[in-house]
Design a protein around this motif. Sequence first.
Motif, short mmCIF file in Angstrom:
data_model
loop_
_atom_site.label_atom_id
_atom_site.label_comp_id
_atom_site.label_asym_id
_atom_site.label_seq_id
_atom_site.Cartn_x
_atom_site.Cartn_y
_atom_site.Cartn_z
N MET A 192 0.84 -1.17 0.00
CA MET A 192 0.00 0.00 0.00
C MET A 192 0.89 1.23 0.00
O MET A 192 1.89 1.30 0.70
CB MET A 192 -0.91 -0.03 1.22
N ASP A 193 0.49 2.18 -0.77
CA ASP A 193 1.22 3.43 -0.92
C ASP A 193 0.87 4.37 0.24
O ASP A 193 -0.28 4.50 0.63
CB ASP A 193 0.83 4.04 -2.28
N TRP A 194 1.90 5.05 0.78
CA TRP A 194 1.68 5.97 1.91
C TRP A 194 0.81 7.16 1.51
O TRP A 194 0.08 7.70 2.33
CB TRP A 194 3.02 6.44 2.50
N SER A 195 0.91 7.55 0.30
CA SER A 195 0.08 8.67 -0.13
C SER A 195 -1.40 8.28 -0.14
O SER A 195 -2.28 9.09 0.18
CB SER A 195 0.51 9.17 -1.51
N ALA A 196 -1.69 7.02 -0.44
CA ALA A 196 -3.08 6.55 -0.40
C ALA A 196 -3.59 6.53 1.05
O ALA A 196 -4.74 6.90 1.32
CB ALA A 196 -3.19 5.16 -1.03
N VAL A 197 -2.72 6.13 1.95
CA VAL A 197 -3.10 6.11 3.38
C VAL A 197 -3.35 7.53 3.85
O VAL A 197 -4.32 7.80 4.56
CB VAL A 197 -1.99 5.44 4.23
N ALA A 198 -2.49 8.46 3.43
CA ALA A 198 -2.67 9.86 3.82
C ALA A 198 -3.97 10.42 3.26
O ALA A 198 -4.71 11.14 3.95
CB ALA A 198 -1.48 10.68 3.35
N ILE A 199 -4.29 10.09 2.04
CA ILE A 199 -5.53 10.57 1.41
C ILE A 199 -6.74 9.98 2.12
O ILE A 199 -7.71 10.68 2.42
CB ILE A 199 -5.54 10.25 -0.11
N ILE A 200 -6.68 8.69 2.44
CA ILE A 200 -7.79 8.06 3.16
C ILE A 200 -7.96 8.71 4.54
O ILE A 200 -9.08 8.97 4.98
CB ILE A 200 -7.56 6.53 3.28
N PHE A 201 -6.83 8.97 5.22
CA PHE A 201 -6.89 9.63 6.53
C PHE A 201 -7.50 11.02 6.41
O PHE A 201 -8.33 11.41 7.23
CB PHE A 201 -5.50 9.71 7.16
N ILE A 202 -7.07 11.77 5.41
CA ILE A 202 -7.59 13.12 5.22
C ILE A 202 -9.08 13.08 4.92
O ILE A 202 -9.86 13.86 5.46
CB ILE A 202 -6.81 13.86 4.11
N ILE A 203 -9.49 12.13 4.10
CA ILE A 203 -10.90 12.06 3.71
C ILE A 203 -11.78 11.56 4.86
O ILE A 203 -12.82 12.13 5.15
CB ILE A 203 -11.07 11.16 2.47
N PHE A 204 -11.35 10.50 5.54
CA PHE A 204 -12.20 9.90 6.58
C PHE A 204 -11.78 10.28 8.00
O PHE A 204 -12.62 10.41 8.88
CB PHE A 204 -12.19 8.37 6.43
N GLY A 205 -10.51 10.45 8.23
CA GLY A 205 -10.01 10.70 9.59
C GLY A 205 -10.21 12.12 10.07
O GLY A 205 -10.59 12.36 11.22
N MET A 206 -9.97 13.09 9.22
CA MET A 206 -10.07 14.50 9.62
C MET A 206 -11.49 14.88 10.05
O MET A 206 -11.65 15.54 11.08
CB MET A 206 -9.57 15.42 8.51
N PRO A 207 -12.51 14.48 9.30
CA PRO A 207 -13.86 14.83 9.75
C PRO A 207 -14.21 14.22 11.12
O PRO A 207 -15.00 14.77 11.87
CB PRO A 207 -14.77 14.26 8.66
N VAL A 208 -13.61 13.10 11.44
CA VAL A 208 -13.84 12.48 12.75
C VAL A 208 -12.96 13.14 13.80
O VAL A 208 -13.38 13.36 14.93
CB VAL A 208 -13.56 10.96 12.68
#
Length: 94
Positions: free
Chosen positions: A1-17
């Motif tokens: 898994m690419d770290w940039s994909a993890v960062a994007i997933i975190f930004i999309i789902f993690g930040m709102p939480v």
Amino acid sequence: MDWSAVAIIFIIFGMPVLIPIVAILLHHRRKMLELMQKSEGSTRELSREMESLRKELKELKTTLLEHSLSLDNNVENLQKRLAHLENRKDLQDS
């Protein structure tokens, strides 16, 4: 898994939480600080009130002592006067 994909997933789902969680924590901390300040203020007020009561109690003790001494002095004077009057009566009867 690419770290940039993890960062994007975190930004999309993690930040709102994460944002509401941080907001709740900050709100809680602010409320706790307000409660602590109120508690400290009431503690200071209680300390002042207790000191005032101690001072008043000391004044009452002093006043009670003065009145007690005065009463003792008056009783002693009355006893002396009564003894003097009794002696005069005894001298007149003799």
